[in-house]
Design an enzyme around this catalytic site. Sequence first.
Site, PDB file in Angstrom:
ATOM      1  N   GLU A  53      41.385  39.630  43.365  1.00 55.88           N
ATOM      2  CA  GLU A  53      40.717  40.939  43.689  1.00 55.88           C
ATOM      3  C   GLU A  53      39.547  39.676  43.987  1.00 55.88           C
ATOM      4  O   GLU A  53      39.079  39.312  43.055  1.00 55.88           O
ATOM      5  CB  GLU A  53      40.708  41.917  42.512  1.00 55.88           C
ATOM      6  CG  GLU A  53      39.484  42.557  43.132  1.00 55.88           C
ATOM      7  CD  GLU A  53      39.212  43.686  41.457  1.00 55.88           C
ATOM      8  OE1 GLU A  53      39.314  43.333  40.944  1.00 55.88           O
ATOM      9  OE2 GLU A  53      39.387  44.715  41.989  1.00 55.88           O
ATOM     10  N   CYS A 113      36.500  49.502  43.353  1.00 60.68           N
ATOM     11  CA  CYS A 113      37.870  48.660  43.166  1.00 60.68           C
ATOM     12  C   CYS A 113      39.164  49.208  43.873  1.00 60.68           C
ATOM     13  O   CYS A 113      39.777  47.984  44.163  1.00 60.68           O
ATOM     14  CB  CYS A 113      37.573  49.105  41.426  1.00 60.68           C
ATOM     15  SG  CYS A 113      37.599  50.709  42.018  1.00 60.68           S
ATOM     16  N   GLU A 170      41.015  51.673  34.370  1.00 58.01           N
ATOM     17  CA  GLU A 170      40.869  51.411  35.894  1.00 58.01           C
ATOM     18  C   GLU A 170      40.474  50.772  36.208  1.00 58.01           C
ATOM     19  O   GLU A 170      39.994  50.049  35.645  1.00 58.01           O
ATOM     20  CB  GLU A 170      39.701  52.723  36.828  1.00 58.01           C
ATOM     21  CG  GLU A 170      39.650  54.126  35.849  1.00 58.01           C
ATOM     22  CD  GLU A 170      41.530  54.938  37.150  1.00 58.01           C
ATOM     23  OE1 GLU A 170      41.112  54.392  37.587  1.00 58.01           O
ATOM     24  OE2 GLU A 170      41.354  55.775  36.414  1.00 58.01           O
TER      25      GLU A 170
END
Length: 502
Positions: A405, A306, A272
């Site tokens: 990110e 996330c 993940e």
Amino acid sequence: MTEATLLEPCKDVKAFLNSDLKLLINGQRVSSASGETFEVLDPSNNSVLTRVPKGGSEDIDRAVRAARNAFETGPWRKLTVSERGKLLWKLADLIERDLEIFAQLESLDNGKPLAIARAADVPLTIDHFRYYAGLATKIHGETLDISVPYAPGAEFFDFTLREPIGVVGQIIPWNFPLLMATWKLGVALAAGNCVVLKPAEQTPLSALKLGDLFVEAGFPAGVVNIVTGFGDTGAALAEHNDVDKVAFTGSTEVGHKIVQASAGNLKRVSLELGGKSPSIVFADADLELAAQGVANAIFFNHGQCCCAGSRLMVHSKVYEELVERVADTAKKIKLGPGMASDTDMGPLVSREQQERVLKYINSGLSNGAEALAGGGIPKGLDAGCYISPTVFNRVTQGMQIVQEEIFGPVLAASPFEDLEEAIAKGNDTEFGLAASVWTRDINKAHKVAKGLKAGTVWVNCHNIFDANAPFGGYKKSGYGREMSLHALEMYTQVKNVIIQIH
Ligand code: NAP
Ligand code: MG
């Protein structure tokens, strides 16, 4: 920020922090083999909360051996599925009893507002363990009709068994320390595996507290082992030859290393990883709802999600109005320690993370993006790891702040002209974790949901999670799904049994 609004940790939390915190290996509380410990910091002021053992490869090896013994020869595999489910339910009850302790530990360790930990992190954790407690009794194989054309006239009975994988290593990040542990542990245990868990170095406390409750609930020794430490501790777990599977949540960069480390014994891997999720707002949307929703999509948990809605795309007709509303919301967010009652947003998890996010903000500014709100470190909060909620206006696709990110409260907004452009832009990063679409038009909602390469698409909402809803990534956001029935795929293997009836 007045001292009066700052909540003192309760006496149980103080006692926990003052206790001699240890690893959990084979049902015992033990020091690290090296005897070394490391500091755990409160990111609101960088004071030392406590120390925890610095587990190394020797500790990982001890924990893996304990898990292997528990899996092969211990009482765990002999429990009925109902007994397994009951243990998980008992664990959930104990977490509920200690809800306030967990909420305070999470707030102190990670920096998140206590009210959020009380309302979201801990209740979701309890619900999640109950979901998998129920699922333990519903895991099953199938019976199959087979033809076997080269054995005319022969009769067969074919059935499958869905069996646990064995010893599972689980490595988790710091953004939702308790919940990330829970997403991994609930399903692994419901399916009958044994686990070695490695929490993030920044936030080891709630996992250690959870370890106490596994013991209290009566889980057999070695079924759950918890080893605190650093990245190399995680690496030792990922490459261990007696680990059958490694489940990782964290950055895409470390995800690559996990895959490489798994090659030695070809252990199974689930990942993940990071995201750069778009929030897409059409001109027909309820703009008040959308403005609030997209602000929450990026600023919830200080952007350290996330699936944070870190790219805002708005139809050009309503772009100015919507982005202005979001910037106004950002300016009104009250920053402060997680343990203060009037805090909307706490500090980031660490100095390192603060510096990382600041670098991205500076890159945005030097690339010519205009900050409509925030744009740096807030004044007067220097002792902690704070970043002002930031909204960048009219960014372009090539900018680093649009492609990478950031994992902080930084939003990059840009306009679009039509549905096709919205989908193309939405897909124009290497990630594919999540997205949200804001519209009153059901047709647009369906078209965008179908067109986006993302593991989750929310419509007129964002950051909605449930134990029964699968979560995971497309593209470089990872593989495998957590939560729901789908997570069982990652923690079980199928054995086919064919019987010839003579
Ligand atoms: P990270 O640096 O990748 O660390 C994650 C975990 O891996 C930590 O426990 C870390 O230990 C450990 N680790 C570091 N190097 C390792 C190595 N070489 N081998 C094995 N383990 C290693 O990520 P983070 O900064 O903690 O968390 C933020 C990231 O997590 C973001 O990218 C975010 O998107 C992602 N995330 C994804 C999801 C999802 O469901 N997709 C959910 C939450 C977070 P140390 O802490 O000791 O370094
Ligand atoms: Mg901490």
